[in-house]
Design a protein around this motif. Sequence first.
Motif, mmCIF file in Angstrom:
data_model
loop_
_atom_site.group_PDB
_atom_site.id
_atom_site.type_symbol
_atom_site.label_atom_id
_atom_site.label_comp_id
_atom_site.label_asym_id
_atom_site.label_seq_id
_atom_site.Cartn_x
_atom_site.Cartn_y
_atom_site.Cartn_z
ATOM 1 N N THR A 88 39.607 12.642 -5.077
ATOM 2 C CA THR A 88 38.585 12.005 -4.031
ATOM 3 C C THR A 88 37.483 11.431 -4.479
ATOM 4 O OG1 THR A 88 37.729 14.536 -3.768
ATOM 5 C CG2 THR A 88 39.290 13.863 -2.192
ATOM 6 N N CYS A 116 37.645 3.893 4.537
ATOM 7 C CA CYS A 116 37.802 5.354 5.154
ATOM 8 C C CYS A 116 38.495 6.220 4.145
ATOM 9 C CB CYS A 116 38.459 5.312 6.451
ATOM 10 S SG CYS A 116 40.086 4.889 6.411
ATOM 11 N N ASP A 117 38.379 7.474 4.011
ATOM 12 C CA ASP A 117 38.858 8.280 3.043
ATOM 13 C C ASP A 117 40.514 8.263 3.109
ATOM 14 O OD1 ASP A 117 36.367 9.190 2.733
ATOM 15 O OD2 ASP A 117 36.705 11.100 3.599
ATOM 16 N N ASP A 118 41.107 8.117 4.108
ATOM 17 C CA ASP A 118 42.397 7.881 4.313
ATOM 18 C C ASP A 118 42.884 6.700 3.457
ATOM 19 O OD1 ASP A 118 42.957 10.391 5.580
ATOM 20 O OD2 ASP A 118 43.022 9.423 7.565
ATOM 21 N N ARG A 119 42.226 5.566 3.782
ATOM 22 C CA ARG A 119 42.824 4.164 3.211
ATOM 23 C C ARG A 119 42.383 4.433 1.628
ATOM 24 N NH1 ARG A 119 41.869 -1.595 5.733
ATOM 25 N NH2 ARG A 119 43.853 -0.814 6.717
ATOM 26 N N MET A 164 42.348 6.895 -0.473
ATOM 27 C CA MET A 164 43.318 7.751 -1.058
ATOM 28 C C MET A 164 44.527 7.113 -1.265
ATOM 29 S SD MET A 164 41.852 10.585 -2.302
ATOM 30 C CE MET A 164 43.131 11.786 -2.509
ATOM 31 N N ALA A 165 44.912 6.095 -0.099
ATOM 32 C CA ALA A 165 46.240 5.673 -0.074
ATOM 33 C C ALA A 165 46.050 4.893 -1.270
ATOM 34 C CB ALA A 165 46.632 5.066 1.334
ATOM 35 N N ARG A 204 46.826 6.302 -4.584
ATOM 36 C CA ARG A 204 48.078 6.655 -4.765
ATOM 37 C C ARG A 204 49.002 5.659 -5.088
ATOM 38 N NH1 ARG A 204 47.031 10.195 0.002
ATOM 39 N NH2 ARG A 204 47.960 8.489 1.299
#
Length: 217
Positions: free
Chosen positions: A44, A55-58, A60-61, A64
């Motif tokens: 994170t 945003c956190d989701d983007r 982190m994507a 990955r």
Amino acid sequence: MTTGAEIRLIGGFALVLPAGRTTVAESLQRLLAFLALRGPTPRTAIAGTLWPGTCDDRSMASLRTAVWRLRRLAPGLLVGTPGTLEVSPVARIDVTRLAEFAGPAWPNLLPGWYDDWVVMERERLRHRYLRMLEAAAATAIDSGQPAVALDRALAAAAADPLRESAHRLVIRALLTDGNLAAARRHLGLVRVLFREQLGVAPTDQLTDLFRPMQPVA
């Protein structure tokens, strides 16, 4: 697993694999550089630093995807847990070998990179480098090697001319070698430099080095 890999950050980014220097996309360069400098880091924290403003989701994507691409490019170079990532301990990283770069100019970490985290790491490396030179100079003085000490102390003073601790070691090395006149001359140069650049005189710690001898006017 990739063995014999080397990550170079001083003077510019480079990834050298056993087959030779490898072209690396900019986003992957930043991921490798970040991990090489910071060591094991929560995923994170990596995502938030390297992909700010999303945003956190983007973020982190994006992380990955970068990890997947790096693992295809250099299998085994990244290792970690579900929550952390790091560079494989078998990889060579140039910033861990600062002694190889000893000289009058500090190693230039990732020139042309201006990310906030790079600027902070660059400053941290600069202080590590100067402390390394000063420690080597002090050790050489204590072991009766004033010429070696002078070389290291002058390198530190040249890298940061306003660093009084480096100038103290220059004077100590000169005095240890019996060069009183040269030590006084260096003190005079430091006084002029500090007055012109800082508007102050050196501290008493510098002039106190001459106390066992004649007072310095």
